[in-house]
Design an enzyme around this catalytic site. Sequence first.
Site, PDB file in Angstrom:
ATOM      1  N   ASP A  93       0.796  -1.132  -0.063  1.00 52.55           N
ATOM      2  CA  ASP A  93       0.081   0.110  -0.233  1.00 52.55           C
ATOM      3  C   ASP A  93       0.890   1.263  -0.016  1.00 52.55           C
ATOM      4  OD1 ASP A  93      -2.203   2.022   0.168  1.00 52.55           O
ATOM      5  OD2 ASP A  93      -2.125   1.673   2.586  1.00 52.55           O
ATOM      6  N   ASN A  95       1.932   4.768   0.743  1.00 49.12           N
ATOM      7  CA  ASN A  95       1.796   5.761   1.551  1.00 49.12           C
ATOM      8  C   ASN A  95       2.724   7.063   1.446  1.00 49.12           C
ATOM      9  OD1 ASN A  95      -0.527   4.623   2.930  1.00 49.12           O
ATOM     10  ND2 ASN A  95       1.015   3.433   4.082  1.00 49.12           N
ATOM     11  N   SER A 228      46.088   3.196 -24.445  1.00 53.47           N
ATOM     12  CA  SER A 228      46.197   4.405 -23.806  1.00 53.47           C
ATOM     13  C   SER A 228      46.205   5.549 -24.518  1.00 53.47           C
ATOM     14  CB  SER A 228      47.555   4.261 -22.807  1.00 53.47           C
ATOM     15  OG  SER A 228      47.409   5.133 -21.724  1.00 53.47           O
ATOM     16  N   ASP A 549      43.915   0.943 -17.481  1.00 54.49           N
ATOM     17  CA  ASP A 549      44.723   1.404 -18.484  1.00 54.49           C
ATOM     18  C   ASP A 549      45.791  -0.070 -18.691  1.00 54.49           C
ATOM     19  OD1 ASP A 549      47.028   2.081 -19.944  1.00 54.49           O
ATOM     20  OD2 ASP A 549      46.604   4.170 -19.360  1.00 54.49           O
TER      21      ASP A 549
END
EC number: 3.1.1.4
Length: 749
Positions: A93, A95, A228, A549
Amino acid sequence: MSFIDPYQHIIVEHQYSHKFTVVVLCATKVTKGAFGDMLDTPDPYVELFISTTPDSRKRTRHFNNDINPVWNETFEFILDPNQENVLEITLMDANYVMDETLGTATFPVSSMKVGEKKEVPFIFNQVTEMILEMSLEVCSCPDLRFSMALCDQEKTFRQQRKEHIRESMKKLLGPKNSEGLHSARDVPVVAILGSGGGFRAMVGFSGVMKALYESGILDCATYVAGLSGSTWYMSTLYSHPDFPEKGPEEINEELMKNVSHNPLLLLTPQKVKRYVESLWKKKSSGQPVTFTDIFGMLIGETLIHNRMNTTLSSLKEKVNTAQCPLPLFTCLHVKPDVSELMFADWVEFSPYEIGMAKYGTFMAPDLFGSKFFMGTVVKKYEENPLHFLMGVWGSAFSILFNRVLGVSGSQSRGSTMEEELENITTKHIVSNDSSDSDDESHEPKGTENEDAGSDYQSDNQASWIHRMIMALVSDSALFNTREGRAGKVHNFMLGLNLNTSYPLSPLSDFATQDSFDDDELDAAVADPDEFERIYEPLDVKSKKIHVVDSGLTFNLPYPLILRPQRGVDLIISFDFSARPSDSSPPFKELLLAEKWAKMNKLPFPKIDPYVFDREGLKECYVFKPKNPDMEKDCPTIIHFVLANINFRKYKAPGVPRETEEEKEIADFDIFDDPESPFSTFNFQYPNQAFKRLHDLMHFNTLNNIDVIKEAMVESIEYRRQNPSRCSVSLSNVEARRFFNKEFLSKPKA
């Protein structure tokens, strides 16, 4: 004897998962109990939870004030059939402050048969009835490609590219030297490699590519592979809207302008706020975020600032008609508690696929970073932008971010990146955080109301952004540690069975050159423990993996090019790695690549480091198989090093420098200059420094074009003498156990 390409017939074993589909149909007479119903009418929704799957928690929308809701919402779970999978159904439920549980039920998935589909009622509080429709099927089409073969797109590219190269080689070499090029089958496969080395590698590679483009060598290459810093140039070049129609010369002019600025200018408060807010969006979607993300944004803003939304997938348009060499990029998968020199899996990236050849697992580029389970995507995210990958490919610099930005006290920690990296262990690079902050299995049932939740998320976001900004722009504790700076993504091999390992060269006698003896394999090039644990498998239980790397293990991307499926004949490698001095031997990275290749039973010519003692420092060195008749699958390597020798005297090949100004511009050292303008950590290149390094490598490449042409002619002859090069007969297959049994039983023509 018939020869075949057997890789497509090697079975990469994997277990199929099950797809469990749940349709939440409806509920009747939803109640909060007699007293609760007097105070409020329920706002029901349903939450589904299976603890044994990564994307474990799902929920329907909620209906306000409705005791007979009709949802008709469909949810899918990917399950391991060997697990005890139990569906937990919770009626909730909604709320304002905290949602309320109205009832819970469970359903054992094992009670269903594959192919079965049925509706199942569930009763809550003896009053409420909920109907779910469930079905179970086998996931026979996983999102990962399990294969040792190249993908179909790359195979098509290679065929188209060979036709293009045949004409280009005829034009480059002339009729006499290219008379052996009768068909595409006679065309040798040429690969160009660029090393790491920060902006030094990027700027140097820009000069190389300009020379290769102008000379016609680039038109004869099938692959360009980078690591790289070289990947940053490749990304800049291939993402440029005018490439290849516009060559490197004009694009390099733009690059020179872009790198002339101090990278600290990118850290204005407005830009930093924009960076971090975009990363918060990524984090809040459920993806891991590390410092590498920020570093990737800085690299992207520097190099491709007007195309920050470019993706790796979009680069396919650059090679869709094989008009350019196929770009290959790389990073490493590492483990938190093991040195990357001891264990690292090479991950390869192309516009067609991303994957790890060691495990025979590949995926489309737009799936990298998504959540997988047993080879199937369970949560798809948007494709990561190219700049994120640029940050991952060059993540050594995010690990050492304090050196890049010149934070106080950091300049005295070593003069080269390599010296810094020697002090890094993977535990410094990688956080030991194996938990998932987005792991639904640890969340409480229910969530706050959307309005209340948005307030909480806003506060959380503001706090996170503040911490990241302060860490980025101040000399904070984060700059004094390398912890957690590695890239991190969801583990695309989560839940897979890795009981069977697949050698990179699974076919015996593929490499017939003399093998290394044990003493040679035991000899250390850089570290006594190097490659000690490279045969270990990835942890398939880890929810995330760390990617770093590739230069942290060795600084040349040979593993991409040495895959026997690619059958490369000639490798032209350019090494921009740092050396102690200009006169130091330039073979450390190449020797590491050789050792790695031998340990993986991959053909590689013998690298004789004593050639440096005999011949001194040269612009390039050629390494050939000693016995081409026996080593028919071994490539020839032309290895260019970063050296200023003939460039001091000649402004172009055969054209002497005459004026004092011409001589002065070329009179410089690379590694011996005390001001270190070409330092690995230099991320700002004034125009003069850029031109010097760019023009040096442009000259060195053009000055040795005849060496490259001669090697091409020899490669054509090798192909003519060995028409079955890189093909394998079934009688020589060591790994027959990997083959499809139906294929093995077929009669051979």
